[in-house]
Design an enzyme around this catalytic site. Sequence first.
Site, PDB file in Angstrom:
ATOM      1  N   SER A  94      60.362  73.708  47.518  1.00  0.00           N
ATOM      2  CA  SER A  94      60.376  72.275  47.240  1.00  0.00           C
ATOM      3  C   SER A  94      61.179  71.530  48.317  1.00  0.00           C
ATOM      4  O   SER A  94      60.900  71.671  49.504  1.00  0.00           O
ATOM      5  CB  SER A  94      60.920  72.029  45.827  1.00  0.00           C
ATOM      6  OG  SER A  94      60.583  70.748  45.370  1.00  0.00           O
ATOM      7  N   LYS A 171      55.266  69.046  34.084  1.00  0.00           N
ATOM      8  CA  LYS A 171      54.854  69.023  35.488  1.00  0.00           C
ATOM      9  C   LYS A 171      55.557  70.050  36.368  1.00  0.00           C
ATOM     10  O   LYS A 171      55.014  70.436  37.397  1.00  0.00           O
ATOM     11  CB  LYS A 171      55.115  67.625  36.090  1.00  0.00           C
ATOM     12  CG  LYS A 171      54.439  66.479  35.359  1.00  0.00           C
ATOM     13  CD  LYS A 171      52.937  66.510  35.530  1.00  0.00           C
ATOM     14  CE  LYS A 171      52.281  65.290  34.906  1.00  0.00           C
ATOM     15  NZ  LYS A 171      50.803  65.333  35.046  1.00  0.00           N
ATOM     16  N   ASP A 222      50.454  74.452  40.985  1.00  0.00           N
ATOM     17  CA  ASP A 222      51.531  73.468  41.128  1.00  0.00           C
ATOM     18  C   ASP A 222      50.951  72.067  40.914  1.00  0.00           C
ATOM     19  O   ASP A 222      50.026  71.670  41.606  1.00  0.00           O
ATOM     20  CB  ASP A 222      52.141  73.584  42.531  1.00  0.00           C
ATOM     21  CG  ASP A 222      53.395  72.746  42.705  1.00  0.00           C
ATOM     22  OD1 ASP A 222      53.650  71.851  41.891  1.00  0.00           O
ATOM     23  OD2 ASP A 222      54.124  73.002  43.694  1.00  0.00           O
ATOM     24  N   HIS A 250      54.991  74.901  39.888  1.00  0.00           N
ATOM     25  CA  HIS A 250      55.907  74.546  40.969  1.00  0.00           C
ATOM     26  C   HIS A 250      57.089  75.511  41.033  1.00  0.00           C
ATOM     27  O   HIS A 250      57.572  75.835  42.124  1.00  0.00           O
ATOM     28  CB  HIS A 250      56.418  73.109  40.783  1.00  0.00           C
ATOM     29  CG  HIS A 250      57.235  72.621  41.938  1.00  0.00           C
ATOM     30  ND1 HIS A 250      56.721  72.470  43.204  1.00  0.00           N
ATOM     31  CD2 HIS A 250      58.543  72.265  42.029  1.00  0.00           C
ATOM     32  CE1 HIS A 250      57.660  72.026  44.030  1.00  0.00           C
ATOM     33  NE2 HIS A 250      58.781  71.906  43.339  1.00  0.00           N
ATOM     34  N   LEU A 265      58.697  90.048  50.486  1.00  0.00           N
ATOM     35  CA  LEU A 265      58.895  91.342  51.151  1.00  0.00           C
ATOM     36  C   LEU A 265      57.826  91.582  52.213  1.00  0.00           C
ATOM     37  O   LEU A 265      58.128  92.095  53.301  1.00  0.00           O
ATOM     38  CB  LEU A 265      58.891  92.473  50.126  1.00  0.00           C
ATOM     39  CG  LEU A 265      60.146  92.600  49.267  1.00  0.00           C
ATOM     40  CD1 LEU A 265      59.972  93.718  48.250  1.00  0.00           C
ATOM     41  CD2 LEU A 265      61.381  92.852  50.123  1.00  0.00           C
TER      42      LEU A 265
END
Length: 272
Positions: A94, A171, A222, A250, A265
């Site tokens: 984000s 959301k 998302d 998200h 990874l």
Amino acid sequence: MEAALDSGAKVKHIILVHGVCHGGWSWYKVAAGLRSAAAAAGHAYRVHAPDLAASGIDDRRLPEVATFSEYTGPLLDALRSLPAGEKAVLVGHSLGGLSVALAAEMFPDKVAVAAFLSAYMPDCVSPPSHVLMQHGEGNWVSPLDNEMKPQDADGRLPASFMFGPQFIQQKLYQLCSSEDITLAKSLIRVGSLFLEDLQARQPFTEERYGSVRKVYVVCKQDVTIPEAYQMLMVAKNPVDEVREIDGADHMAMLSAPEQVVKCILDIAEKYK
């Protein structure tokens, strides 16, 4: 939050960078999963999920953090303290994508790869604020009960931002467990997007930020930064690779932690 190391192995660093209003705690599932998976595979990784300024358990309050650079300070300090020759895999979520971009601009030689997990990713043409403002102006998502308060009258303190309970549930964390939603509602803190400061910054440079290898990880469910906007940022700032995680909202590190662990990874092993 660091993994145990084999003293004879070469250390690799993974630094997990949280988004606005959150803290290192938001990575708890992924941090634990990375340590376990790395140990099982015989890799020597040091996993660190710092609290940025005035976030998580950092004891500063938002009025004490005037700029985005100050906010990102704990990440910059972590890179600054790396031993000579060692590099880190940076994973920004984000708003953490902008912190990762700033870190790559300042310390390109210390970044093995910058991974953007459903994150804001700036280009080298516009001020860093552009990706935030374009998202906000594009009606990509309803703000519901989020709260944003303007700067102080003297313009010295950043405008504040806080997620509302409805937005969190509908959301932000819509695919997360009720336990993680409860955890988030108890731990998130008032934060800032630092728009005023980011608007005043010059674009990040091709020579520094632009030279760092980048991977964008799309979270397909998302609805806070929708897939279409994630891909718009990629189109404006092409990356080395785009990966996808299906079934992730998200907060992918909480709704799809096993997939995020595997993805990180894989990136860490590929971009050495």
